[in-house]
Design a protein around this motif. Structure first.
Motif, short mmCIF file in Angstrom:
data_model
loop_
_atom_site.label_atom_id
_atom_site.label_comp_id
_atom_site.label_asym_id
_atom_site.label_seq_id
_atom_site.Cartn_x
_atom_site.Cartn_y
_atom_site.Cartn_z
N TYR A 132 11.78 1.10 45.75
CA TYR A 132 11.20 0.07 46.61
C TYR A 132 11.59 0.27 48.08
CZ TYR A 132 9.64 -2.13 42.33
OH TYR A 132 9.03 -2.37 41.13
N ARG A 133 12.74 0.87 48.34
CA ARG A 133 13.06 1.23 49.73
C ARG A 133 12.07 2.27 50.25
NH1 ARG A 133 18.51 1.52 47.83
NH2 ARG A 133 18.43 3.81 47.93
N LYS A 134 11.80 3.27 49.42
CA LYS A 134 10.89 4.34 49.84
C LYS A 134 9.47 3.82 50.06
CE LYS A 134 13.89 7.69 49.81
NZ LYS A 134 14.36 8.26 51.10
N PHE B 98 15.99 -0.79 32.95
CA PHE B 98 14.84 -1.67 32.81
C PHE B 98 14.28 -1.55 31.40
CE2 PHE B 98 15.11 -1.83 37.33
CZ PHE B 98 14.48 -3.01 37.71
N PHE B 99 13.64 -2.63 30.96
CA PHE B 99 13.05 -2.62 29.63
C PHE B 99 11.71 -1.90 29.61
CE2 PHE B 99 15.31 -6.91 29.24
CZ PHE B 99 16.46 -6.30 28.78
N THR B 100 11.16 -1.65 30.79
CA THR B 100 9.82 -1.08 30.89
C THR B 100 9.87 0.34 31.43
OG1 THR B 100 7.60 -1.54 31.72
CG2 THR B 100 9.41 -1.90 33.25
N ASN C 112 15.92 -8.49 46.57
CA ASN C 112 17.23 -9.11 46.42
C ASN C 112 17.60 -9.39 44.96
OD1 ASN C 112 19.53 -10.40 47.92
ND2 ASN C 112 18.83 -12.19 46.78
N SER C 113 16.63 -9.83 44.17
CA SER C 113 16.93 -10.13 42.77
C SER C 113 17.34 -8.88 42.01
CB SER C 113 15.72 -10.78 42.10
OG SER C 113 15.45 -12.04 42.66
N LEU C 114 16.62 -7.77 42.24
CA LEU C 114 16.97 -6.53 41.56
C LEU C 114 18.35 -6.05 41.97
CD1 LEU C 114 13.66 -4.44 41.61
CD2 LEU C 114 14.35 -6.30 40.09
N PHE C 115 18.68 -6.24 43.24
CA PHE C 115 20.00 -5.85 43.72
C PHE C 115 21.10 -6.58 42.95
CE2 PHE C 115 23.58 -6.95 46.55
CZ PHE C 115 24.15 -5.69 46.67
N HIS C 116 20.85 -7.82 42.56
CA HIS C 116 21.87 -8.61 41.86
C HIS C 116 21.82 -8.44 40.34
CE1 HIS C 116 22.13 -10.70 45.78
NE2 HIS C 116 23.39 -10.76 45.43
N HIS D 181 14.41 9.66 33.42
CA HIS D 181 14.62 8.98 32.15
C HIS D 181 13.35 8.24 31.72
CE1 HIS D 181 18.84 9.83 32.94
NE2 HIS D 181 18.66 9.29 34.14
N GLN D 182 13.32 7.89 30.45
CA GLN D 182 12.18 7.13 29.94
C GLN D 182 12.12 5.75 30.57
OE1 GLN D 182 12.20 6.48 25.71
NE2 GLN D 182 10.10 5.72 25.65
N LYS D 183 13.28 5.17 30.81
CA LYS D 183 13.36 3.84 31.44
C LYS D 183 14.21 3.97 32.70
CE LYS D 183 12.76 1.01 27.30
NZ LYS D 183 12.34 2.12 26.43
N PRO D 184 13.73 3.44 33.82
CA PRO D 184 14.47 3.59 35.07
C PRO D 184 15.70 2.70 35.14
CG PRO D 184 12.52 2.25 35.41
CD PRO D 184 12.45 2.74 34.00
N THR D 185 16.65 3.10 35.95
CA THR D 185 17.84 2.30 36.18
C THR D 185 17.64 1.37 37.37
OG1 THR D 185 18.85 3.89 37.71
CG2 THR D 185 19.27 4.21 35.35
N ARG D 186 18.54 0.41 37.48
CA ARG D 186 18.52 -0.50 38.64
C ARG D 186 18.60 0.30 39.94
NH1 ARG D 186 22.98 -1.58 41.46
NH2 ARG D 186 23.11 -3.45 42.80
N GLU D 187 19.49 1.29 39.98
CA GLU D 187 19.68 2.08 41.19
C GLU D 187 18.42 2.85 41.57
OE1 GLU D 187 23.35 0.65 39.82
OE2 GLU D 187 21.86 1.81 38.71
N GLU D 188 17.71 3.39 40.57
CA GLU D 188 16.46 4.11 40.85
C GLU D 188 15.39 3.16 41.36
OE1 GLU D 188 16.49 7.84 37.70
OE2 GLU D 188 16.05 5.82 36.93
#
Length: 359
Positions: A102-104, A72-74, A61-65, A90-97
């Motif tokens: 985590y769904r998968k 991400f910074f990591t 839930n937190s990542l969704f918001h 990408h070198q750094k993942p997006t929120r959507e990725e």
């Protein structure tokens, strides 16, 4: 001419009867379906225990918001749980990725995650805990579990300003995206990563941005590629900034800022108070968990993470109390292995099934 029926001729459907949800029994109940909560569920399931995960919001839930399109910074491998690779272009993942990842993972392990169930009470003792949660319709759900893992995070509870006008609709403690703020006067409070990112994004999408921060300069923890960008925008006058300053009052169309030169009144449409968040200390105390006096850290064994309440474990950022910058997904994800190692010593599976059942 339409046919007319007598009242006695009309067949009525029986009224739906409210059914009580049966009690669910499980070995381990995890409170919180964030990355750490999911990691705890996976590791407990791997040793043959039945696990249920409850969350008052959606999965992670937190990542969704987090802000839409956020990077991400990591790097992705530091967000991995359950030995499932996190691949990204990408070198750094997006929120959507991250949300998709985590769904998968949840699907891969067939985790029993029950979204939108808010845990209200945790009663009982080690081996015989009774938990009540309510769903979005306010209906109660009862659980019986042998062990509890609290991984409730902190993003749901924003630090408050405690100022007149904070209750106005124009004030928010979260930032999602820039579009609604186009061609408006926006005050951003804070000097760390969230505030810095929001200020830059707002400016780039046509908002008139003012930054207010109690520190003498942008916080040194701001990421190295963001900090000089913001400093240059401030230097060029694109973003107005008041350091060593604080918000004093919030009005419908103005704010008052206390600066080293005295109070100033600014025209304002929106206020984004990005000043941090804190764990739900009241909920932890309601379970009997003791918190340290200075930093509100839950009292727990540093290796097993079992709290002072036998049978209740803590995981994720709540382990750090008010020092929420000490634990992130990168290190909190390993708490599941620590807890599972202790569960393996103390708890034998009652059956070979890994899914919760009802009596």
């Amino acid at each position: 001419m339409p046919t007319v029926f007598a009242a006695t001729d009309v067949e009525t459907l029986p009224k739906a009867q409210a059914e009580a949800f049966p009690k669910v029994r499980t070995d381990v109940l995890v409170i919180g379906a964030g990355p750490t909560g999911l990691a705890c569920a996976i590791e407990a399931q791997k040793i043959g225990l039945r696990v249920v995960v409850l969350d008052k919001g959606c999965l992670v839930n937190s990542l969704f918001h987090y802000p839409a399109g956020m990077l991400f910074f990591t790097t992705p491998e530091l967000l991995e749980i359950g030995e499932i690779p996190f691949t990204t272009a990408h070198q750094k993942p997006t929120r959507e990725e991250a949300l998709e990842y985590y769904r998968k993972v949840t699907e891969h392990y067939h985790l029993d995650v029950r979204q939108y169930e808010w845990v209200k009470t945790v009663m009982g003792e080690d081996g015989k805990f009774s938990i009540t949660a309510t769903d979005r319709a306010g209906r109660p759900h009862d659980y019986r579990t042998r062990k509890v893992i609290a991984s409730t995070g902190y993003y749901d509870l924003a630090n408050q300003l405690g100022l007149p006008g904070e209750e106005l609709p124009k004030v928010s403690h979260y930032y999602a995206e820039a579009h609604p703020y186009y061609d408006t006067d926006v005050l951003v409070i804070g000097g760390k990563n969230s505030a810095a990112i929001a200020a830059l994004d707002l400016w780039r999408h046509g908002a008139r941005v003012t930054l207010v921060y109690r520190g003498a300069q942008i916080h040194h923890h701001v990421k190295y590629w963001i900090k000089p960008d913001l400093e240059n925008r401030i230097k060029n006058g694109d973003i107005e900034a008041y350091f060593s300053s604080s918000l004093q009052e919030i009005g419908v169309d103005y704010v008052v800022v206390h600066t080293p030169r005295g109070p100033i009144r600014l025209k304002n449409d929106f206020v984004l108070a990005l000043i941090g968040y804190h764990p739900d200390y009241d909920f932890l105390r309601s379970m009997g968990i003791e918190l340290s006096e200075d930093q509100c850290r839950p009292v727990c064994d540093p290796v097993s993470l079992e709290s002072n309440v036998p049978g209740i474990y803590v995981a994720g950022v709540i382990v750090a109390g008010s020092r929420t910058n000490e634990i992130f997904i990168e290190n909190g994800r390993f708490h599941g292995k620590q807890i599972a190692a202790d569960l393996k010593l103390k708890l034998r599976p009652e059956s070979s099934s890994t899914s919760a059942d009802t009596p």
